[in-house]
Design a protein around this motif. Structure first.
Motif, PDB file in Angstrom:
ATOM      1  N   SER A  32       0.798  -1.055  -0.267  1.00 40.17           N
ATOM      2  CA  SER A  32       0.127   0.452   0.273  1.00 40.17           C
ATOM      3  C   SER A  32       1.159   1.207   0.256  1.00 40.17           C
ATOM      4  N   CYS A  33       1.982   1.317   0.685  1.00 35.71           N
ATOM      5  CA  CYS A  33       3.414   2.279   0.828  1.00 35.71           C
ATOM      6  C   CYS A  33       4.697   1.485   0.376  1.00 35.71           C
ATOM      7  N   ALA A  34       4.757   1.791  -0.969  1.00 34.78           N
ATOM      8  CA  ALA A  34       6.697   1.366  -1.283  1.00 34.78           C
ATOM      9  C   ALA A  34       7.102   2.306  -1.249  1.00 34.78           C
ATOM     10  N   CYS A  35       6.886   3.512  -0.412  1.00 35.45           N
ATOM     11  CA  CYS A  35       8.199   4.281  -0.504  1.00 35.45           C
ATOM     12  C   CYS A  35       9.431   3.733   0.264  1.00 35.45           C
ATOM     13  N   ASP A  36      10.460   4.409   0.357  1.00 41.03           N
ATOM     14  CA  ASP A  36      11.870   4.152   0.456  1.00 41.03           C
ATOM     15  C   ASP A  36      11.886   3.618   1.933  1.00 41.03           C
ATOM     16  N   ASN A  93       5.947   3.919   9.693  1.00 39.62           N
ATOM     17  CA  ASN A  93       6.157   5.205  10.340  1.00 39.62           C
ATOM     18  C   ASN A  93       6.992   6.436   9.895  1.00 39.62           C
ATOM     19  N   HIS A  94       5.564   7.403   9.083  1.00 39.66           N
ATOM     20  CA  HIS A  94       5.428   8.165   8.485  1.00 39.66           C
ATOM     21  C   HIS A  94       4.323   9.180   8.663  1.00 39.66           C
TER      22      HIS A  94
HETATM   23 ZN   LIG Z   1       5.658   4.662   3.275  1.00 40.47          ZN
END
Ligand SMILES: [Zn+2]
Length: 94
Positions: A32-36, A93-94
């Motif tokens: 669902s979130c693949a950010c760094d 964690n964001h």
């Molecule tokens: Zn993320």
């Protein structure tokens, strides 16, 4: 034993988990979130739950990677990755 600062070693689980996470969760776009930040958190959480496997030689690295190509080992690692994915996706964690 004298330690050199040039001593080079690697936890081979690191590239193994990184590649499997990439292949099974990043490329398939099911996160669902693949950010760094999230992918790094998943990687670290997984590595903290798997015994490290260190080597200081390329031969050792190749040997360990070959060992973890075994389907049983692959499924054990994938299970840990999947657990970490669930935890981080629920509480990023964001
Ligand atoms: Zn993320």
């Amino acid at each position: 034993m004298k330690y050199s600062h040039e001593l080079n070693f690697l936890n081979v689980m690191e590239p193994i988990v990184r590649d499997m996470l990439e292949e099974h969760y990043v490329q398939t776009r099911i996160l669902s979130c693949a950010c760094d930040k999230c992918t790094l958190d998943i990687l670290l959480l997984t590595l903290n739950h798997l015994p490290p496997h260190y080597t200081s030689s390329q031969e050792g690295e190749a040997y360990i990677k070959a060992y973890y190509l075994n389907p049983q080992q692959q499924s054990d690692i994938l299970r840990e990755i999947t657990k970490a994915v669930q935890i981080i996706q629920e509480r990023p964690n964001h």
